[in-house]
Design an enzyme around this catalytic site. Structure first.
Site, PDB file in Angstrom:
ATOM      1  N   SER A 138      26.850 -22.374  18.862  1.00  0.00           N
ATOM      2  CA  SER A 138      25.796 -23.452  18.286  1.00  0.00           C
ATOM      3  C   SER A 138      26.392 -24.972  18.569  1.00  0.00           C
ATOM      4  O   SER A 138      27.561 -25.109  18.481  1.00  0.00           O
ATOM      5  CB  SER A 138      25.571 -23.215  16.800  1.00  0.00           C
ATOM      6  OG  SER A 138      24.891 -24.163  16.534  1.00  0.00           O
ATOM      7  N   TYR A 151      28.388 -20.318   8.162  1.00  0.00           N
ATOM      8  CA  TYR A 151      27.976 -20.056   9.569  1.00  0.00           C
ATOM      9  C   TYR A 151      28.592 -21.189  10.483  1.00  0.00           C
ATOM     10  O   TYR A 151      29.000 -20.837  11.752  1.00  0.00           O
ATOM     11  CB  TYR A 151      26.522 -20.345   9.359  1.00  0.00           C
ATOM     12  CG  TYR A 151      25.821 -20.606  10.722  1.00  0.00           C
ATOM     13  CD1 TYR A 151      25.238 -19.263  11.291  1.00  0.00           C
ATOM     14  CD2 TYR A 151      25.515 -21.901  11.714  1.00  0.00           C
ATOM     15  CE1 TYR A 151      24.461 -19.271  12.512  1.00  0.00           C
ATOM     16  CE2 TYR A 151      24.830 -21.732  12.665  1.00  0.00           C
ATOM     17  CZ  TYR A 151      24.337 -20.296  13.272  1.00  0.00           C
ATOM     18  OH  TYR A 151      23.659 -20.491  14.393  1.00  0.00           O
TER      19      TYR A 151
HETATM   20  N1  NAP Z   1      17.566 -21.033  16.653  1.00  0.00           N
HETATM   21  C1  NAP Z   1      18.494 -21.908  16.318  1.00  0.00           C
HETATM   22  O1  NAP Z   1      18.408 -23.259  16.181  1.00  0.00           O
HETATM   23  C2  NAP Z   1      19.895 -21.724  16.814  1.00  0.00           C
HETATM   24  C3  NAP Z   1      20.860 -22.579  17.091  1.00  0.00           C
HETATM   25  C4  NAP Z   1      22.114 -22.616  17.556  1.00  0.00           C
HETATM   26  C5  NAP Z   1      22.621 -21.102  17.796  1.00  0.00           C
HETATM   27  N2  NAP Z   1      21.630 -20.150  17.478  1.00  0.00           N
HETATM   28  C6  NAP Z   1      22.081 -18.762  17.658  1.00  0.00           C
HETATM   29  O2  NAP Z   1      21.405 -18.024  18.332  1.00  0.00           O
HETATM   30  C7  NAP Z   1      21.383 -16.815  18.079  1.00  0.00           C
HETATM   31  C8  NAP Z   1      19.870 -15.960  18.060  1.00  0.00           C
HETATM   32  O3  NAP Z   1      19.249 -16.543  17.048  1.00  0.00           O
HETATM   33  P1  NAP Z   1      17.785 -16.995  16.844  1.00  0.00           P
HETATM   34  O4  NAP Z   1      17.364 -18.506  16.701  1.00  0.00           O
HETATM   35  O5  NAP Z   1      17.229 -16.393  18.375  1.00  0.00           O
HETATM   36  O6  NAP Z   1      17.385 -16.491  15.555  1.00  0.00           O
HETATM   37  P2  NAP Z   1      16.452 -15.015  15.219  1.00  0.00           P
HETATM   38  O7  NAP Z   1      15.236 -15.065  15.787  1.00  0.00           O
HETATM   39  O8  NAP Z   1      16.637 -14.716  14.101  1.00  0.00           O
HETATM   40  O9  NAP Z   1      17.336 -13.787  15.974  1.00  0.00           O
HETATM   41  C9  NAP Z   1      18.355 -13.179  15.565  1.00  0.00           C
HETATM   42  C10 NAP Z   1      18.762 -11.856  16.171  1.00  0.00           C
HETATM   43  O10 NAP Z   1      19.990 -11.390  15.906  1.00  0.00           O
HETATM   44  C11 NAP Z   1      19.847 -10.168  15.269  1.00  0.00           C
HETATM   45  N3  NAP Z   1      20.798  -9.634  14.511  1.00  0.00           N
HETATM   46  C12 NAP Z   1      20.996 -10.143  13.399  1.00  0.00           C
HETATM   47  N4  NAP Z   1      21.767  -9.647  12.600  1.00  0.00           N
HETATM   48  C13 NAP Z   1      22.091  -8.289  13.183  1.00  0.00           C
HETATM   49  C14 NAP Z   1      22.950  -7.392  13.098  1.00  0.00           C
HETATM   50  N5  NAP Z   1      23.654  -7.042  11.871  1.00  0.00           N
HETATM   51  N6  NAP Z   1      22.941  -6.451  13.979  1.00  0.00           N
HETATM   52  C15 NAP Z   1      22.117  -6.391  15.210  1.00  0.00           C
HETATM   53  N7  NAP Z   1      21.454  -7.540  15.298  1.00  0.00           N
HETATM   54  C16 NAP Z   1      21.365  -8.335  14.443  1.00  0.00           C
HETATM   55  C17 NAP Z   1      18.333  -9.928  15.036  1.00  0.00           C
HETATM   56  O11 NAP Z   1      17.893  -8.613  15.190  1.00  0.00           O
HETATM   57  P3  NAP Z   1      17.503  -7.370  13.948  1.00  0.00           P
HETATM   58  O12 NAP Z   1      17.230  -8.209  12.981  1.00  0.00           O
HETATM   59  O13 NAP Z   1      16.557  -6.586  14.500  1.00  0.00           O
HETATM   60  O14 NAP Z   1      18.803  -6.684  13.872  1.00  0.00           O
HETATM   61  C18 NAP Z   1      17.677 -10.859  15.980  1.00  0.00           C
HETATM   62  O15 NAP Z   1      17.346 -10.159  17.202  1.00  0.00           O
HETATM   63  C19 NAP Z   1      22.340 -16.582  16.925  1.00  0.00           C
HETATM   64  O16 NAP Z   1      23.482 -16.329  17.009  1.00  0.00           O
HETATM   65  C20 NAP Z   1      22.238 -17.949  16.203  1.00  0.00           C
HETATM   66  O17 NAP Z   1      23.316 -18.453  15.453  1.00  0.00           O
HETATM   67  C21 NAP Z   1      20.371 -20.264  17.117  1.00  0.00           C
END
Ligand code: NAP
Length: 252
Positions: A138, A151
């Site tokens: 991130s 986080y």
């Molecule tokens: N969106 C942003 O602004 C942003 C910015 C920087 C970095 N990121 C990073 O990008 C990644 C994806 O996030 P996103 O924005 O796409 O959010 P999201 O739509 O909430 O997706 C999160 C994903 O992680 C999975 N997950 C969470 N806990 C889990 C567990 N215990 N076991 C297996 N899977 C798990 C969820 O699947 P299930 O719930 O089905 O398990 C979901 O598919 C994360 O690592 C986040 O930190 C996001």
């Protein structure tokens, strides 16, 4: 990385960035396997993208990681790309009492999950003609958002781990890339349409272009100044960044 002719395992493929990357790689003809806890969503993504397969995985559970890694090696011998994407982002207050259960959950999911899964698959990846490990960190790895202190710290640690891993693998056929996203409009916080959040489709398009290069880090131009922040002046920079967020809060 070469973005075609791969067998790719993506954690957190049930929504947001993981689903976006899964579908983009699938469109390029790669074999894509997604993982997540929500079976209904795994089935939904697979049904919408014939050829994508889903595997239930709780990345916070070491035994589940071992079970899934063994299955991957058995059922997908050509597996050569691991995308550590799954993550959670609960808010906290580093100026007050921190909920230990929540902190452990963040560390288990966002830091130890990728470490454990990579460890379970690394010898298999080394046996492939070419392989890539991608860690989704991130921008907050470089400029912490004070209201998500644990986080941000976990993401900084994952970035550091990726640096070490890249060096350790320097004489192998395994490359390590890092994606450090800006704020992307997904369910991670609350999909809000906030103009400061990058729309998911634009982020995926830019990220796929970056991954197709040999870049160690894939960063969209919009956050270059934040990524370049670390240095002796970072205290004032981080303070200013968080003051701006306090003045215009993130909708949660
Ligand atoms: N969106 C942003 O602004 C942003 C910015 C920087 C970095 N990121 C990073 O990008 C990644 C994806 O996030 P996103 O924005 O796409 O959010 P999201 O739509 O909430 O997706 C999160 C994903 O992680 C999975 N997950 C969470 N806990 C889990 C567990 N215990 N076991 C297996 N899977 C798990 C969820 O699947 P299930 O719930 O089905 O398990 C979901 O598919 C994360 O690592 C986040 O930190 C996001």
């Amino acid at each position: 990385m070469q973005t075609t002719d791969n067998t790719i395992f993506i954690t957190g493929g049930t929504s947001g960035i993981g689903r976006g990357l899964a579908e983009a790689f699938h469109k390029l003809g790669n074999k894509v396997i997604i993982a997540g806890r929500r079976k209904k969503l795994l089935d939904e993504v697979a049904a919408a993208n014939p050829g994508i397969e889903g595997i239930e995985l709780d990345i916070a559970d070491p035994a589940d990681i071992d079970r899934v890694a063994a299955r991957l090696i058995r059922d997908y011998p050509s597996l050569n790309v691991l995308i550590n994407n799954a993550g959670i982002m609960p808010f906290d207050d580093a100026g007050g009492r921190i909920d230990d259960t929540q902190s452990r959950s963040i560390i288990d999911t966002n830091l130890l999950g990728p470490i454990r899964l990579t460890s379970a698959l690394i010898e298999h990846l080394k046996r492939q003609p070419r392989a890539t490990i991608i860690h989704n960190t991130s921008v907050l790895a470089y400029v912490p958002l004070a209201s998500t202190a644990v986080y941000s710290a976990a993401k900084a640690a994952l970035h550091s781990y990726a640096l070490s891993q890249r060096f350790q693998l320097r004489n192998t056929n395994v490359t390590v890339q890092e994606i450090a996203p800006p704020w992307v409009d997904t369910d991670l916080i609350r999909k809000s349409g906030d103009p400061r959040a990058m729309p998911l489709d634009i982020f995926i398009e830019k990220t796929m272009a970056g991954l197709a290069t040999d870049a160690e880090e894939v960063i969209v131009d919009e956050i270059r100044a934040l990524r370049d922040n670390p240095g002796s002046g970072e205290h004032a920079f981080v303070h200013g960044f968080n003051e701006s967020v306090v003045a215009n809060p993130i909708p949660v």
